[in-house]
Design an enzyme around this catalytic site. Structure first.
Site, PDB file in Angstrom:
ATOM      1  N   HIS A  73      75.610 118.606 -63.011  1.00  0.00           N
ATOM      2  CA  HIS A  73      76.445 119.501 -63.820  1.00  0.00           C
ATOM      3  C   HIS A  73      76.336 120.920 -63.267  1.00  0.00           C
ATOM      4  O   HIS A  73      75.235 121.377 -62.938  1.00  0.00           O
ATOM      5  CB  HIS A  73      75.957 119.519 -65.271  1.00  0.00           C
ATOM      6  CG  HIS A  73      76.094 118.206 -65.976  1.00  0.00           C
ATOM      7  ND1 HIS A  73      77.173 117.887 -66.757  1.00  0.00           N
ATOM      8  CD2 HIS A  73      75.282 117.123 -66.016  1.00  0.00           C
ATOM      9  CE1 HIS A  73      77.019 116.670 -67.260  1.00  0.00           C
ATOM     10  NE2 HIS A  73      75.869 116.180 -66.824  1.00  0.00           N
ATOM     11  N   TYR A 121      67.496 111.797 -68.385  1.00  0.00           N
ATOM     12  CA  TYR A 121      67.471 113.241 -68.634  1.00  0.00           C
ATOM     13  C   TYR A 121      66.241 113.623 -69.451  1.00  0.00           C
ATOM     14  O   TYR A 121      65.830 112.884 -70.354  1.00  0.00           O
ATOM     15  CB  TYR A 121      68.690 113.675 -69.451  1.00  0.00           C
ATOM     16  CG  TYR A 121      69.985 113.752 -68.685  1.00  0.00           C
ATOM     17  CD1 TYR A 121      70.347 114.908 -68.012  1.00  0.00           C
ATOM     18  CD2 TYR A 121      70.856 112.665 -68.660  1.00  0.00           C
ATOM     19  CE1 TYR A 121      71.550 114.995 -67.330  1.00  0.00           C
ATOM     20  CE2 TYR A 121      72.066 112.746 -67.977  1.00  0.00           C
ATOM     21  CZ  TYR A 121      72.397 113.916 -67.316  1.00  0.00           C
ATOM     22  OH  TYR A 121      73.588 113.987 -66.644  1.00  0.00           O
ATOM     23  N   TYR A 163      73.610 106.215 -64.488  1.00  0.00           N
ATOM     24  CA  TYR A 163      72.999 105.709 -65.730  1.00  0.00           C
ATOM     25  C   TYR A 163      74.088 105.191 -66.658  1.00  0.00           C
ATOM     26  O   TYR A 163      75.238 105.610 -66.587  1.00  0.00           O
ATOM     27  CB  TYR A 163      72.171 106.803 -66.410  1.00  0.00           C
ATOM     28  CG  TYR A 163      72.938 108.057 -66.745  1.00  0.00           C
ATOM     29  CD1 TYR A 163      73.684 108.161 -67.928  1.00  0.00           C
ATOM     30  CD2 TYR A 163      72.927 109.145 -65.887  1.00  0.00           C
ATOM     31  CE1 TYR A 163      74.403 109.310 -68.228  1.00  0.00           C
ATOM     32  CE2 TYR A 163      73.648 110.299 -66.168  1.00  0.00           C
ATOM     33  CZ  TYR A 163      74.375 110.372 -67.342  1.00  0.00           C
ATOM     34  OH  TYR A 163      75.086 111.503 -67.631  1.00  0.00           O
ATOM     35  N   ARG A 209      77.762 106.228 -65.508  1.00  0.00           N
ATOM     36  CA  ARG A 209      78.189 107.467 -64.846  1.00  0.00           C
ATOM     37  C   ARG A 209      77.874 107.395 -63.367  1.00  0.00           C
ATOM     38  O   ARG A 209      76.813 106.922 -62.981  1.00  0.00           O
ATOM     39  CB  ARG A 209      77.447 108.696 -65.423  1.00  0.00           C
ATOM     40  CG  ARG A 209      77.731 109.087 -66.855  1.00  0.00           C
ATOM     41  CD  ARG A 209      79.170 109.355 -67.204  1.00  0.00           C
ATOM     42  NE  ARG A 209      79.994 110.027 -66.206  1.00  0.00           N
ATOM     43  CZ  ARG A 209      80.008 111.341 -65.942  1.00  0.00           C
ATOM     44  NH1 ARG A 209      79.218 112.151 -66.606  1.00  0.00           N
ATOM     45  NH2 ARG A 209      80.812 111.859 -65.036  1.00  0.00           N
TER      46      ARG A 209
END
Lengths: 194, 243
Positions: free
Chosen positions: B163, B109, B148, B158
């Site tokens: 999202h 991210y 990740y 995950r």
């Protein structure tokens, strides 16, 4: 009776008249800022003004609300996204995050006015608050009330010993209130099923 | 500007994640221990901010290029994610703001708190937004995010996910969730997903490969429909005092 039992006023209404079921919620996670508060993590290249800049400041009865969010160990939560909604006039919506260092949030809005509930009862003025973060699987709804809440039909549904968690505390500075949110613990904030 | 709905049906918690789910460690100290207090809905619950007229940038819904240098694009499997936003009564939700965010193709991210080994992609920011059309339809172009590892006390990874944040017509419909990809073996072993104790609800979070919308020699499509809380049988007069 279990003191924590919900005192439901709604009948146990089923949802069978509707053919679909609401999509399940999932946590906003630790990186909610990327999508909802991108400017706070240095992403300015996609939208130069993210939604923390949304909406004109309503100068009628302006107030500032600030506070922190705490977990069940009374630790400050520094990765929370908060949204605030008031329907009066054209509606006032605010979004902010708790500061990465201090954990404080702050919004500027106007003092809410009273309204009616679905039963036609007048209810005390409040601001709806929506709390999301890592570890929160379904966004939590609370409300910021001010003074003069005695006899309010909705607050009567809240255990008397917990009502104080919903009332903003005026600070010395004029028009500035503190509203802390405790996700858990002795001071756990009242959260609503609306 | 604000929007409104006449009344919102009660949330069906059996199809929602548990708020206290110790296998997802962060919930332990962040779930309320008291039950939620049910209250009659007010105008504040059945109205909400309206974003239908908001000016969006030309590339807001194109994560492949919206952070990229001129002539460049993000690294990863090129996809389009599309679908329809409906309420529980199967009525389209038009003019709904959808915001998305995700990791890059390597599972990293663009966030100061993410220190995973995988590198940042200089051409990928990881967020986008759009507003549903009159039929409640939306679409984003992006790259498929990578899985990740995350700190949860064990060897937790995950599933690849995007999202989603969605505004309905009333604030009681507000929703944040995550979209997963059909066939990902991590779905079944992810505690965040498995906090939902309802296979049908998990399936509803799983996007399907949609070859009908795939563009030859360009990108593949995934379909993901979203359902917001529906109308309730209770109607009430929307009236403010002192206004």
């Amino acid at each position: 009776m279990d003191p924590l039992e919900i005192r439901r006023t709604r009948p146990a209404e089923t949802n069978t008249q509707n053919p679909l079921r609401e999509t399940a919620s999932q946590t906003a996670g630790p990186y909610v800022h990327i999508g909802c508060l991108p400017n706070s993590v240095g992403i300015d290249k996609i939208y130069d003004n993210d939604l923390t800049h949304y909406g004109a400041i309503n100068h009628k009865d302006p107030i500032t609300i600030r506070g922190q969010v705490f977990d069940g160990d009374a630790q400050i939560c520094r990765d929370v996204m908060l949204e605030f909604w008031q329907p009066e006039n054209e509606g006032t919506w605010r979004r902010t995050g708790t500061d990465f260092e201090t954990g404080f949030y702050e919004i500027k809005t106007s003092k809410p006015v009273s309204m009616r509930d679905e039963n036609g009862n007048e209810v005390a003025p409040f601001i709806t608050v929506w709390v999301t973060a890592r570890g929160i699987n379904i966004g939590l709804v609370t409300r910021i009330y001010f003074s003069q809440v005695d006899g309010d039909a909705q607050l009567e549904l809240v255990d008397e010993s917990r009502r104080h968690t919903l009332i903003a505390k005026p600070l010395d500075e004029a028009g500035v209130y503190q509203f802390n949110i405790h996700l858990q613990g002795d001071q756990e904030t009242v959260f609503f099923d609306i | 500007m604000s929007s409104s709905i006449k009344g919102v049906s009660p949330r069906q918690y059996d199809a929602q994640p548990a708020m206290d789910y110790p296998d997802y460690r962060s919930t332990i100290l962040r779930h309320p221990k008291h039950k939620l207090v049910a209250v009659p809905q007010t105008l504040s619950d059945v109205t909400g901010p309206a974003f239908g007229d908001m000016a969006l940038g030309q590339y807001d819904s194109d994560l492949i290029v919206n952070y990229a240098e001129a002539g460049q694009s993000a690294i990863g499997e090129r996809i389009v994610v599309h679908g329809q936003v409906l309420d529980e009564a199967a009525r389209p939700v038009p003019h709904a703001l959808i915001e998305v965010w995700q990791a890059n193709a390597g599972g990293r991210y663009r966030h100061k708190n993410d220190s995973y080994l995988a590198p940042l992609d200089p051409n990928f920011g990881g967020c986008g937004r759009c507003v549903t059309d009159a039929e409640g339809r939306y679409q984003f172009r992006t790259i498929k995010p990578g899985p990740y590892p995350w700190p949860n006390g064990g060897n937790d990874w995950r599933p690849a996910h995007i999202h989603f944040s969605i505004f309905g017509s009333g604030f009681a419909q507000r929703l944040i969730t995550q979209m997963y990809f059909e066939g990902d073996p991590h779905i079944a072993i992810c505690p965040i997903v498995q906090s939902i104790n309802d296979a049908r609800a998990v399936d509803q979070l799983t996007a399907r490969l949609d070859m009908s919308k795939s563009i030859p020699m360009d990108l593949r499509a995934y379909r993901f429909d979203l359902v917001l809380r529906g109308p309730s049988s209770t109607l009430f007069e929307n009236k403010l005092e002192g206004n």
